[in-house]
Design an enzyme around this catalytic site. Structure first.
Site, PDB file in Angstrom:
ATOM      1  CD  GLU A  15     -93.221   0.112  -2.908  1.00  0.00           C
ATOM      2  OE1 GLU A  15     -92.274   0.198  -3.686  1.00  0.00           O
ATOM      3  OE2 GLU A  15     -93.224  -0.702  -1.956  1.00  0.00           O
TER       4      GLU A  15
ATOM      5  CG  HIS B  70     -83.292  28.938   5.375  1.00  0.00           C
ATOM      6  ND1 HIS B  70     -82.978  30.256   5.640  1.00  0.00           N
ATOM      7  CD2 HIS B  70     -83.611  28.387   6.578  1.00  0.00           C
ATOM      8  CE1 HIS B  70     -83.075  30.481   6.941  1.00  0.00           C
ATOM      9  NE2 HIS B  70     -83.456  29.357   7.526  1.00  0.00           N
TER      10      HIS B  70
ATOM     11  CE  LYS C 196     -89.032  -4.129  -9.879  1.00  0.00           C
ATOM     12  NZ  LYS C 196     -89.494  -5.102  -8.895  1.00  0.00           N
TER      13      LYS C 196
END
Ligand code: PA5
Length: 444
Positions: free
Chosen positions: A286, A307, A421
């Site tokens: 951010e 793995h 948003k």
């Protein structure tokens, strides 16, 4: 004390480039320290370790003691992004891996997290648990209007109000000092409140009440955490080429800008550090991912992910470097036994500690990845405890501020978070979004 080892970058970088980037990082440190850079109204986090008063810790302990008096055995911490990742990181790192499953008397209530997603299943299942237990909640939102925590809080608040006569004493809010929906509600209902300082953004807020209260409630030593952070507050503010935050910030920018390494993978060898990776990804992602620039932060837990992701890191596209969080000693002891049949052919390890195998796996992986063209930065601490975790928080925050300034980015805003948003509000037909709702529906 957090230490930075750049030995695993030596085969890849030229000394002259290192000097240039250390100089850039020192200049960026000057900008951060003088408060002359972009976003300079959000640098209050720098002095949280030395500036946190004992009275704030005492206030958090008073909440802990009050809830203990009521027999509270479950605390739901509601928040998203910077309003939960630091606390979750600390609690996961310091807790017994099987605390929930172990029988016996618990010293502290169980802390669970909500409001960090919009999954109906998650919330319904959380309420199954809340309904069985003696519950209280800490709701954390600086803005007070973030959708995810607001939805979770509405559901949990309703349950608490229906279930307990002392409901308002079981809700604590951590929010803005003056404004916002949560502040208004807290004043109306008489909730105990703590303040998120104006000059500290969410992802830098772990050493404000946002992190301190949940960590205290979970039973961990916040004073030790602040002491570790204080040590790094001092070390990371020194104008010196030995400053660990300067060294880390300089090298990661060099690897990005000169060698084109666009992905940084934070590596840990202890599953308790999984959420350090989550906290670190938010901090760097951010802060730096703006203006079409930035290193993409990823994280893995080894040896588990060797793995799954190991193949790509060893031989896939050469776009990454690794930052290994190395812990020198472990707390517990498990020694591998001898087996007369030796079908698993492990007798050569009989008498060895499991952590010795982990250390050799780490060393072997580091060498293999360097051979495979992946530069390594090592960030090391002596042990995984509150003191060193506090040091890591402060170290990474400093390094992030310096690093973003080297990149020419404001480390303290997050304009891009608004895009989803706006679309979500339009699709949910939020009042005030009528035009956007019409426009977005035409796109579908
Ligand atoms: O770093 C940030 O600023 C964000 O991640 C916020 O912490 C997150 O969006 C939550 O915001 P708020 O605390 O206002 O609910």
């Amino acid at each position: 004390m957090v230490k930075v080892n750049l030995g695993g970058c030596v085969p890849f970088v030229k000394d002259a480039d290192s000097e240039v980037y250390v100089k850039k990082a020192l200049d960026a440190l000057d900008v951060l320290e003088s408060g002359s850079g972009a976003g300079n109204d959000f640098i209050g986090w720098k002095h949280l370790p030395s500036g946190t008063p004992e009275s704030l810790i005492a206030e958090c302990e008073a909440v802990r003691d009050c809830w203990a008096g009521k027999g509270v055995d479950l605390v739901v911490v509601i928040g998203i992004g910077g309003s939960y990742l630091g606390a979750r990181c600390a609690i996961e790192a310091l807790s017994h891996s099987f605390a929930k499953q172990l029988s016996g008397k618990k010293d502290a209530p169980e802390v669970v997290f909500a409001g960090n997603n919009l999954s109906e299943d998650y919330l319904a299942e959380l309420m199954d648990l809340v309904s069985e237990r003696n519950a209280a909640t800490v709701v954390i939102s600086k803005s007070g209007t973030t959708t995810e925590p607001a939805v979770a809080f509405r559901v949990i608040k309703e349950h608490i109000e229906k279930t307990y006569a002392d409901a308002s004493e079981r809700i604590v809010a951590i929010t803005d000092a003056r404004k916002g929906a949560l502040k208004t509600l807290s004043t109306q209902e008489g909730y105990k409140t703590f303040v998120v300082p104006d000059n500290v953004g969410g992802r830098y807020s772990v050493l404000t009440p946002v992190g301190i209260l949940p960590i205290v409630l979970a039973g961990f030593d916040i004073r030790a955490m602040l002491a570790g952070a204080r040590e790094m507050e001092k070390a990371c503010s020194e104008r010196s080429a030995d400053n660990p935050a300067v060294r880390y910030a300089a090298m990661r920018n060099l690897l990005y800008s000169i060698l084109g390494k666009k992905v940084e993978i934070l590596v840990a060898y202890n599953p308790k550090l999984q959420y350090l990776g989550e906290w670190w990804k938010q901090l760097f992602g951010e802060s730096e991912g703006k203006e079409l620039k930035g290193i993409f932060p990823a994280s893995v837990n080894f040896t588990t992910d060797l793995h799954s992701m190991g193949q790509f890191i060893q031989e896939g596209e050469r776009i990454m470097f690794e930052t290994v969080v190395s812990v020198a000693s472990c707390d517990r002891s498990v020694v591998i036994g001898s087996d007369p049949q030796n079908l698993d052919q492990l007798n050569y390890l009989a008498g060895q500690h499991v952590e010795h195998c982990n250390a050799m796996a780490q060393l072997g992986t580091t060498l293999a990845h360097i051979d495979g063209g992946v530069p390594q930065i090592e960030i090391s601490v002596e042990k995984l405890d509150a003191y060193n975790l506090g040091g890591l928080f402060q170290f990474f925050e400093y390094a992030c501020g310096i690093s973003a300034y080297v990149l020419g980015i404001n480390p303290f805003n997050q304009p891009g978070v608004e895009a989803y948003k706006k679309n979500m509000f339009a699709l949910l037909e939020k009042p005030g979004y009528e035009e956007q709702t019409k426009a977005i529906k035409e796109r579908l």
